[in-house]
Design a protein around this motif. Structure first.
Motif, mmCIF file in Angstrom:
data_model
loop_
_atom_site.group_PDB
_atom_site.id
_atom_site.type_symbol
_atom_site.label_atom_id
_atom_site.label_comp_id
_atom_site.label_asym_id
_atom_site.label_seq_id
_atom_site.Cartn_x
_atom_site.Cartn_y
_atom_site.Cartn_z
ATOM 1 N N ILE A 18 0.860 -1.180 0.000
ATOM 2 C CA ILE A 18 0.000 0.000 0.000
ATOM 3 C C ILE A 18 0.898 1.232 0.000
ATOM 4 O O ILE A 18 1.759 1.378 0.872
ATOM 5 N N LEU A 19 0.715 2.083 -0.995
ATOM 6 C CA LEU A 19 1.457 3.337 -1.116
ATOM 7 C C LEU A 19 0.498 4.472 -0.776
ATOM 8 O O LEU A 19 -0.651 4.461 -1.215
ATOM 9 N N ARG A 20 0.961 5.463 -0.026
ATOM 10 C CA ARG A 20 0.090 6.563 0.375
ATOM 11 C C ARG A 20 0.665 7.894 -0.087
ATOM 12 O O ARG A 20 1.835 8.186 0.153
ATOM 13 N N ILE A 21 -0.193 8.690 -0.745
ATOM 14 C CA ILE A 21 0.192 10.053 -1.100
ATOM 15 C C ILE A 21 -0.860 11.009 -0.563
ATOM 16 O O ILE A 21 -1.991 10.617 -0.271
ATOM 17 N N VAL A 22 -0.468 12.274 -0.452
ATOM 18 C CA VAL A 22 -1.357 13.307 0.079
ATOM 19 C C VAL A 22 -1.503 14.418 -0.953
ATOM 20 O O VAL A 22 -0.531 14.803 -1.599
ATOM 21 N N LEU A 23 -2.723 14.916 -1.086
ATOM 22 C CA LEU A 23 -2.992 16.109 -1.883
ATOM 23 C C LEU A 23 -3.167 17.271 -0.922
ATOM 24 O O LEU A 23 -4.003 17.217 -0.018
ATOM 25 N N LEU A 24 -2.358 18.299 -1.101
ATOM 26 C CA LEU A 24 -2.471 19.536 -0.314
ATOM 27 C C LEU A 24 -2.910 20.647 -1.253
ATOM 28 O O LEU A 24 -2.578 20.631 -2.442
ATOM 29 N N GLY A 25 -3.591 21.636 -0.714
ATOM 30 C CA GLY A 25 -3.980 22.792 -1.503
ATOM 31 C C GLY A 25 -5.035 23.589 -0.778
ATOM 32 O O GLY A 25 -5.651 23.119 0.179
ATOM 33 N N LEU A 97 0.787 13.702 6.303
ATOM 34 C CA LEU A 97 2.123 13.625 5.715
ATOM 35 C C LEU A 97 3.003 12.591 6.413
ATOM 36 O O LEU A 97 3.881 11.996 5.790
ATOM 37 N N SER A 98 2.764 12.362 7.701
ATOM 38 C CA SER A 98 3.601 11.428 8.460
ATOM 39 C C SER A 98 3.493 9.998 7.945
ATOM 40 O O SER A 98 4.370 9.178 8.204
ATOM 41 N N MET A 99 2.434 9.673 7.205
ATOM 42 C CA MET A 99 2.298 8.307 6.690
ATOM 43 C C MET A 99 2.393 8.256 5.173
ATOM 44 O O MET A 99 2.140 7.218 4.570
ATOM 45 N N ALA A 100 2.801 9.357 4.553
ATOM 46 C CA ALA A 100 2.835 9.431 3.086
ATOM 47 C C ALA A 100 4.239 9.195 2.545
ATOM 48 O O ALA A 100 5.234 9.446 3.225
ATOM 49 N N ILE A 101 4.270 8.734 1.282
ATOM 50 C CA ILE A 101 5.555 8.606 0.586
ATOM 51 C C ILE A 101 5.775 9.764 -0.382
ATOM 52 O O ILE A 101 6.827 9.873 -0.985
ATOM 53 N N GLY A 102 4.768 10.627 -0.527
ATOM 54 C CA GLY A 102 4.895 11.774 -1.421
ATOM 55 C C GLY A 102 3.678 12.660 -1.336
ATOM 56 O O GLY A 102 2.648 12.279 -0.774
ATOM 57 N N VAL A 103 3.818 13.862 -1.890
ATOM 58 C CA VAL A 103 2.732 14.838 -1.809
ATOM 59 C C VAL A 103 2.618 15.612 -3.119
ATOM 60 O O VAL A 103 3.621 15.933 -3.745
ATOM 61 N N ILE A 104 1.374 15.855 -3.497
ATOM 62 C CA ILE A 104 1.081 16.716 -4.637
ATOM 63 C C ILE A 104 0.404 17.962 -4.096
ATOM 64 O O ILE A 104 -0.626 17.878 -3.422
ATOM 65 N N ILE A 105 1.017 19.119 -4.362
ATOM 66 C CA ILE A 105 0.435 20.399 -3.955
ATOM 67 C C ILE A 105 -0.377 20.922 -5.129
ATOM 68 O O ILE A 105 0.161 21.138 -6.218
ATOM 69 N N MET A 106 -1.662 21.128 -4.898
ATOM 70 C CA MET A 106 -2.548 21.648 -5.937
ATOM 71 C C MET A 106 -2.719 23.148 -5.721
ATOM 72 O O MET A 106 -2.989 23.584 -4.602
ATOM 73 N N ILE A 107 -2.549 23.916 -6.794
ATOM 74 C CA ILE A 107 -2.541 25.370 -6.656
ATOM 75 C C ILE A 107 -3.107 26.027 -7.911
ATOM 76 O O ILE A 107 -3.094 25.447 -8.984
ATOM 77 N N ASP A 108 -3.584 27.248 -7.741
ATOM 78 C CA ASP A 108 -3.995 28.099 -8.851
ATOM 79 C C ASP A 108 -2.890 29.137 -9.032
ATOM 80 O O ASP A 108 -2.757 30.052 -8.213
#
Length: 189
Positions: A18-25, A97-108
């Protein structure tokens, strides 16, 4: 139970990773929509009526962590978590974020505060891990010239370049392409 398979399954394949990523924005950028686009029915959202219409015209807002699952080849699953965009829920970001392997920052990139907003998110990410793979997803239409200007200003502000792509979060093909590009960052860790 006697005779039952002790391993959870994704379709006909045992889940081996199981791979975990986070979307921030920020609020309203499309994190929930992106997860719904990618995961369809395998998605849980934490939307409630927006009680702060002064900050956004959205009728609903995320107050927990949106969650979706994408089945990958070889029994792997990608778990995607969407962080609430409102600053009053910023405590959720560090936990996700503490359990993620990466993050995608969504922005305008057209937003006047976009550089500052990304700087805040990058600081939050680096407070958890200075080596966590990170990519920007420009989630609103932007001209090539504006995108290049934004990338240049952001690189100057951060003192480093951050990979950046554009995608329509409502388009599954574009979002799958974004994940494919992001996965190349994950293989470098």
């Amino acid at each position: 139970m006697a005779g039952s398979d002790p391993f959870p399954r994704a379709g006909d394949n045992p889940i081996v990773c199981i791979l975990r990523i986070v979307l921030l924005g920020p609020m309203g950028i499309g994190k929930t929509t992106a997860i719904r686009t990618l995961c369809g029915d395998l998605m849980v959202d934490c939307d409630v009526p927006n009680m702060d219409p002064a900050s956004s015209e959205k009728t609903s807002t995320t107050v927990g962590a949106d969650f979706g699952v994408v089945d990958l080849d070889g029994g792997e699953q990608l778990h995607i978590y969407g962080s609430p965009g409102q600053d009053r829920f910023d405590f959720m970001r560090g936990w996700l974020l503490s359990m993620a392997i990466g993050v995608i920052i969504m922005i305008d990139a057209n937003d006047a505060d976009a550089i500052h907003t990304v700087e805040q998110y990058v600081r939050t990410i680096f407070s958890v891990s200075e080596t966590m793979p990170c990519m920007l997803l420009l989630a609103r239409p932007v001209s090539i010239e504006e995108s290049n200007r934004f990338a240049s200003e952001l690189t100057s502000a951060l003192g480093m370049a951050v990979p950046m792509i554009t995608a329509d979060v409502r388009d599954k093909s574009q979002m799958l392409d974004a994940l494919d590009i992001f996965s190349s960052l994950l293989t470098t860790i």
